[in-house]
Structure formats: structure tokens, C-alpha cells
Design a protein around this motif. Structure first.
Motif, PDB file in Angstrom:
ATOM      1  N   ARG A 191      15.053  -2.704   0.937  1.00  0.00           N
ATOM      2  CA  ARG A 191      15.705  -3.278  -0.236  1.00  0.00           C
ATOM      3  C   ARG A 191      15.365  -2.454  -1.459  1.00  0.00           C
ATOM      4  NH1 ARG A 191      13.705  -9.039  -0.954  1.00  0.00           N
ATOM      5  NH2 ARG A 191      11.763  -7.930  -0.757  1.00  0.00           N
ATOM      6  N   MET A 192      16.291  -2.490  -2.423  1.00  0.00           N
ATOM      7  CA  MET A 192      16.040  -1.885  -3.715  1.00  0.00           C
ATOM      8  C   MET A 192      15.904  -3.039  -4.693  1.00  0.00           C
ATOM      9  SD  MET A 192      18.079   1.255  -5.468  1.00  0.00           S
ATOM     10  CE  MET A 192      19.100   0.450  -6.661  1.00  0.00           C
ATOM     11  N   PHE A 212      13.535   0.567 -10.838  1.00  0.00           N
ATOM     12  CA  PHE A 212      13.719  -0.062  -9.532  1.00  0.00           C
ATOM     13  C   PHE A 212      12.651   0.436  -8.574  1.00  0.00           C
ATOM     14  CE2 PHE A 212      17.722  -0.213 -11.643  1.00  0.00           C
ATOM     15  CZ  PHE A 212      18.301  -1.398 -11.250  1.00  0.00           C
ATOM     16  N   ARG A 213      12.344  -0.408  -7.566  1.00  0.00           N
ATOM     17  CA  ARG A 213      11.424  -0.035  -6.497  1.00  0.00           C
ATOM     18  C   ARG A 213      12.167  -0.142  -5.177  1.00  0.00           C
ATOM     19  NH1 ARG A 213       7.462  -3.173  -9.489  1.00  0.00           N
ATOM     20  NH2 ARG A 213       5.896  -1.723 -10.248  1.00  0.00           N
ATOM     21  N   VAL A 214      11.818   0.715  -4.214  1.00  0.00           N
ATOM     22  CA  VAL A 214      12.358   0.617  -2.866  1.00  0.00           C
ATOM     23  C   VAL A 214      11.278  -0.029  -2.017  1.00  0.00           C
ATOM     24  CG1 VAL A 214      13.264   1.886  -0.902  1.00  0.00           C
ATOM     25  CG2 VAL A 214      13.777   2.666  -3.219  1.00  0.00           C
ATOM     26  N   LYS A 215      11.673  -1.092  -1.287  1.00  0.00           N
ATOM     27  CA  LYS A 215      10.702  -1.818  -0.462  1.00  0.00           C
ATOM     28  C   LYS A 215      11.070  -1.692   1.011  1.00  0.00           C
ATOM     29  CE  LYS A 215       8.774  -4.979  -3.680  1.00  0.00           C
ATOM     30  NZ  LYS A 215       7.937  -6.127  -3.692  1.00  0.00           N
ATOM     31  N   ALA A 272       5.834  -1.677  -0.862  1.00  0.00           N
ATOM     32  CA  ALA A 272       6.588  -0.788  -1.743  1.00  0.00           C
ATOM     33  C   ALA A 272       6.584   0.631  -1.181  1.00  0.00           C
ATOM     34  CB  ALA A 272       5.981  -0.798  -3.133  1.00  0.00           C
ATOM     35  N   LEU A 273       7.755   1.234  -1.101  1.00  0.00           N
ATOM     36  CA  LEU A 273       7.866   2.619  -0.655  1.00  0.00           C
ATOM     37  C   LEU A 273       7.920   3.579  -1.834  1.00  0.00           C
ATOM     38  CD1 LEU A 273      10.479   2.309   2.225  1.00  0.00           C
ATOM     39  CD2 LEU A 273       8.013   2.466   2.406  1.00  0.00           C
ATOM     40  N   SER A 274       8.107   3.047  -3.036  1.00  0.00           N
ATOM     41  CA  SER A 274       8.164   3.904  -4.214  1.00  0.00           C
ATOM     42  C   SER A 274       7.576   3.163  -5.399  1.00  0.00           C
ATOM     43  CB  SER A 274       9.610   4.305  -4.521  1.00  0.00           C
ATOM     44  OG  SER A 274      10.326   3.189  -5.014  1.00  0.00           O
ATOM     45  N   ALA A 297      15.766   5.883  -7.483  1.00  0.00           N
ATOM     46  CA  ALA A 297      15.522   4.834  -6.498  1.00  0.00           C
ATOM     47  C   ALA A 297      16.661   4.765  -5.496  1.00  0.00           C
ATOM     48  CB  ALA A 297      15.335   3.490  -7.199  1.00  0.00           C
ATOM     49  N   GLU A 298      17.905   4.941  -5.949  1.00  0.00           N
ATOM     50  CA  GLU A 298      19.048   4.929  -5.031  1.00  0.00           C
ATOM     51  C   GLU A 298      18.979   6.094  -4.054  1.00  0.00           C
ATOM     52  OE1 GLU A 298      22.485   4.826  -7.557  1.00  0.00           O
ATOM     53  OE2 GLU A 298      22.495   2.629  -7.626  1.00  0.00           O
TER      54      GLU A 298
END
Length: 174
Positions: free
Chosen positions: A131-132, A140-143, A149-151, A159-160
Motif C-alpha cells: 500500500r501507499m 507518502f510511505r510504501v508499506k 514500512a518499505l520507505s 513513493a509511486e
């Protein structure tokens, strides 16, 4: 007649006199004495005459349409009250004709019927997925599917890009 209860829009001419328009009656302008003035005078005072005349035409058409609908309603109401339109027209009496006999159903053959093949439905909403997530202040964070959290918090474009990389890698693995 100038109606002071509906609210006015007022503009001053170069000679100091005031031109007024009642807001509920666009396209009709009055001077200080309550007399209707010409379009040119209203234009000189700064009114957008073309738009206000269109608004006046629209209001006139709406009044005519409303009057027509009200008249139709009054006619229908009078007919219902008189009993003319209770349930619509009466049903015609059925004639004494014999009903056609239904066609006989074909006899089943001894061959086994094939069952239709149904596609297996997969509910992707219940699967864990990447998910973003909005992190605030335009970041934004990428999960990951497990919620980690991946970022860090990143601008949307970055993030996209990470999200597309992660989801395309997951699609290729599947």
C-alpha cells in the motif's frame, strides 16, 4: 417597482447618481427615483447587461415551465378527486378462448450432460498487499503486506515509483 426587501446591487454613474438592480429581478435597473432606466445607462454604471439579460430570460422560462407543470398537476388532481383515474383504465374482460396447450418437453437423451466450467474467483481484496499511505505534508510511505514500512516519507512521485517497482516484482513472482 423597486423592492427594497429582496436585496439590491447598486452602482454609481460618473455623474454621481445611483443605479440599482433588485437581485431577484435581474435585467431590470432603477434610478434613484425608482424609475426603470435603459440598458445603456445600466451598462455605463458597470452592470454586466448581457449576462443579466440571459439570467432574466432563464427566470422567465422557468416561471412558464413551472406554471405549465402546476396546471398539469391541477388537472390530474381534479381527475383523481373525481374518481376518473383511480387505478387506470379497467382491464378488458377475457374472452372465452381456449388456452393453447403447452408444447411437450423433449425427452432427455441418455448422454451425460457436461457441466459448465466456472472460472475460479479470487478475492484480491482479502489478500495482503502493498500500500501507499499518506504520511502528511504531501509525503507518502510504501508499506509491505505485513504493515512494515518499505520507505521513509517521500514525495508522491518517488513513493509511486517505489510502489510500482514493488508491485510489479510481486506480480512477476506470482
Amino acid at each position: 417597482m423597486l423592492d427594497l426587501n429582496d436585496g439590491l446591487t447598486r452602482r454609481r454613474l460618473s455623474n454621481g447618481s445611483m443605479i440599482s438592480m433588485v437581485k431577484s429581478k435581474p435585467g431590470v435597473w432603477y434610478d434613484d427615483n425608482g424609475e426603470v432606466v435603459a440598458l445603456e445607462v445600466a451598462r455605463d454604471a458597470g452592470f454586466d447587461v448581457a449576462i443579466l439579460l440571459l439570467e432574466q430570460a432563464k427566470q422567465d422560462r422557468l416561471k412558464k415551465a413551472l406554471a405549465l407543470v402546476e396546471a398539469q398537476f391541477a388537472e390530474t388532481k381534479a381527475a383523481v378527486e373525481a374518481g376518473a383515474l383511480l387505478d387506470g383504465p379497467p382491464d378488458p374482460e377475457p374472452e372465452d378462448e381456449p388456452e393453447p396447450e403447452p408444447e411437450p418437453e423433449p425427452e432427455p437423451e441418455d448422454e451425460p450432460e457436461e457441466e459448465p466450467v466456472q472460472a475460479k474467483k479470487v478475492d484480491r481484496r482479502s489478500e495482503p498487499r502493498h500500500r501507499m499511505v499518506f504520511a502528511g505534508k504531501g509525503l507518502f510511505r510504501v508499506k509491505a503486506p505485513d504493515g512494515s514500512a518499505l520507505s521513509d516519507a517521500l514525495p508522491r512521485a518517488e513513493a509511486e515509483a517505489i510502489y510500482r517497482q514493488v508491485t510489479s516484482a510481486r506480480a512477476e513472482a506470482a
